[in-house]
Design an enzyme around this catalytic site. Sequence first.
Site, PDB file in Angstrom:
ATOM      1  N   GLY A 255       0.849  -1.184   0.000  1.00 56.89           N
ATOM      2  CA  GLY A 255       0.000   0.000   0.000  1.00 56.89           C
ATOM      3  C   GLY A 255       0.883   1.231   0.000  1.00 56.89           C
ATOM      4  N   ALA A 256       1.906   1.197   0.836  1.00 52.14           N
ATOM      5  CA  ALA A 256       2.873   2.293   0.910  1.00 52.14           C
ATOM      6  C   ALA A 256       4.080   1.801   1.688  1.00 52.14           C
ATOM      7  CB  ALA A 256       2.257   3.502   1.606  1.00 52.14           C
ATOM      8  N   HIS A 289      -0.479   5.707   9.112  1.00 53.48           N
ATOM      9  CA  HIS A 289       0.325   4.496   9.346  1.00 53.48           C
ATOM     10  C   HIS A 289       1.797   4.755   8.992  1.00 53.48           C
ATOM     11  CE1 HIS A 289       0.918  -0.052   8.908  1.00 53.48           C
ATOM     12  NE2 HIS A 289       1.977   0.435   8.291  1.00 53.48           N
ATOM     13  N   GLU A 290       2.023   5.289   7.798  1.00 53.70           N
ATOM     14  CA  GLU A 290       3.412   5.526   7.374  1.00 53.70           C
ATOM     15  C   GLU A 290       4.069   6.579   8.262  1.00 53.70           C
ATOM     16  OE1 GLU A 290       4.405   3.302   5.473  1.00 53.70           O
ATOM     17  OE2 GLU A 290       2.408   2.626   4.892  1.00 53.70           O
ATOM     18  N   HIS A 293       5.401   5.173  11.389  1.00 56.20           N
ATOM     19  CA  HIS A 293       6.684   4.491  11.164  1.00 56.20           C
ATOM     20  C   HIS A 293       7.881   5.428  11.297  1.00 56.20           C
ATOM     21  CE1 HIS A 293       5.790   0.417  10.063  1.00 56.20           C
ATOM     22  NE2 HIS A 293       5.033   0.725   9.044  1.00 56.20           N
TER      23      HIS A 293
HETATM   24 ZN   LIG Z   1       3.825  -0.440   7.781  1.00 58.63          ZN
END
Ligand SMILES: [Zn+2]
Length: 831
Positions: A255-256, A289-290, A293
């Site tokens: 997804g990414a 989400h990214e 990280h």
């Molecule tokens: Zn991830």
Amino acid sequence: MPSLTRAEATARAATVDVHEYEIDLDLTAEGDTFGARTVVRFSTRPGASTFLEFEPVSVASITLNGAPVPAAAMDGERLHLSDLAEHNELAVDAVMRYSNDGEGLHKYVDPADGSTYLYQHMFINNAGRILPSFDQPDMKASFKVSVTAPGGWLVAANGPLVTGREGRWEFAPTKPISTYLCSLIAGPYHSVTSEHDGIPLALYARKALAEPLEAEAPEIFEVTRQCLDRFHEIFHIRYPFGHYQQAFAPEFNFGAMEYPGLVVFRDEFIYRSAVTESEREHRANVIAHEMAHMWFGDLVTMAWWDDLWLNESFAEYLGTRIASEATRFPDTWTTFAMQRKAWGLRADQHPSTHPVAPAEVTDTDQALLNFDGISYAKGAAVLKQLVAWVGDEAFLAGVNAHFEAHAYGNATLADLLGALSAASGRDLTTWADVWLRRAQVNTLRTEAVREGRAYASVAVLQTAPEQYPTLRPHKVGLGLYDRSADGAVVLRKRVEIEVQATGRTEVPELAGEPVADLLLLNDGDLTYAKIRLDEESTAAVPALLPLIDDSLARAVLWASTLDAVVDGERPVAELVTLVLAALPVESEVVVVEDVLRATRTLVDRYSTPETRPAALELVAQAADRLLAVSEAGGSRQLAAARGLIGATVDVKRLAGWLEGREVPDGLAIDADLRWLIVYRLTVLGAADTAMIDAEFERDRSTTGEQWAARARAARPDAEAKAAAWESIIGDTKLSNRLVEMTASGFWHAEQLDLIRPYVARYFADMPEMMRVRSGMSAEKTATYAFPAIMVEADTRRLAAELLASDDLDPILRRVVQDADDDLRRALAARF
Ligand SMILES: [Zn+2]
């Protein structure tokens, strides 16, 4: 690349201290290759030897501390160095190969205008496809990148641009990062820039997507700003990597990916056709989400892939949470309960199940296989349970202490548990052992004994699978829902209890309480378990589910219902009846979409060829009824239309929509919806090659090319099937995404006689496919090409024969083992 073992990685990290990579890429040549000059600076103890991963096409020169390195130092895909000095400089000038499988430096030519686009993806062990490197997460270094590129291109990397004149791009060195986080995009990308709180922001996409990128930029920037602000509120360390660029690249496998300073997404996230609010919510979730990280994964990185969950579970938990707290999408936990947890539960009950935090991941091949519903969704569900267990304040205090202790370094599960235990004052050793170190899932079931109109007693029963007998402590909610005078179903009372790690936990709080119309176990979705209600509540679900106001409660009920069908406890026919009654009044788009998708799959696999047409017709009717009552131009209307297109056999109606006849008011028959219709018509035998070709002429785009590949594979024609199969097995010119689309278009319950010969072909040919494709692309192809709809004893027999061979590729072994287990369930439920 050959798999790196944990033992090799441990020994190498103990020997070598790597400081810096200087990479100079020449992307100006036409064809399949590019030039790469690399300088690696590292220190070690004098006289030591080591190796770097490296996969060149050809090498002009390799020198170590100024002296040539003999050709024999290259052994397969490793460069061996011996008799090292204390401080070393390795310089390599090489020709490297572009990839088309999404790993290494991926090259893509846009059918819209012939432009070339590149993106780099070194994860999980592909750094050697671009430069010689110590490719493991605990050998962090600074990367200084320079690129010579054709005029008119845009190049972006992790670090900020220092000088960029036409054709030549030089970037500032990064902070210490792992090899798998080194990022680059190059091509005539279109850009949109902004700024927030001192952080420069940028978005990139193919120029063919310039218009939709401009249209989507305000929402993407808004979500980005909101999430940055929220992370800055809960984390003590500010965003640590300077600028925040987000690139949308073609044919991206994930997804990414969370490259610091330059996140790369699949460019399907730049919408060119109408999408639903749940798709926008999903994009916001992925952005969050990214971003999570940047702290979990990029600032503090796992030492080895056994702690992959430290990356993915945290990013999934925090992405869902921060999107819900900070953006205009407050219901991300409904999506999580409905969709993501089902993914985790399925993976956790497969033969390949593993603990969230496995004690041992022996090599990178095994690490790649752990990128599944367990590392993401189950891990995140377990973290949600942990927060309920220790409290949010202690959780965030522990996480912040963890960041501060390990910034720009590496850490392990033990480090994190230490920080969380210290912050919460609760020893988490036992908790972590049962939740993180042991595989599989418990079933929680309510037992309600009635005495007149009150509960004499309520208990929660816990069971575990025979082979995985662990029982766990669970913090859960129990909701008492009643039908009110005006017909709504409302929450009367909710209690939160700690279910003990035993078979039975009494709930004295509910003794004497008036009986509820529906007693919902796991109300609020705090824990990770298979949920089964007491008998009376189960019987009440069809009548009451549509009337419950709280979307999260409905999601818990739907998920439990679907899970019971998957397990064969309840017939698929009963599910279809519930869908017909409940779906037309469902207001939450993600519930509509997920129920339609899951039901459609279950109908194909759990009903027999004789009962399937009638079941499918009811699904189509449910979608049609929803379509009739949906607001014009709204998300529910689009979700209903897509569901109807996927299930109906009314080719006249579909063909009419393509021509603009009797289209529901407000429904845009745009490029993507047209393809969905053309695809369905193809499956039903009502569209020929000419129609597919004409549609591609009309929509000569990346998406058009992919849909055309999928539609060609879907044609109910022996020649079309043969051609598609050949491409899947051996056409290495076909990119990762085009192979996936071809494979995903191949099998249809409408075409059983035509495709039956390919059941045996799958088991005969897939080992060959695994030899010509690699990594994630190979795994996806093997999965999509599996004959999952051929729910027959013969398919299982062939699977067993393949699994009996000793030298089976480990990726293929896992795919076949798990897919066969799904067949086992479906077969048992059918007969
Ligand atoms: Zn991830």
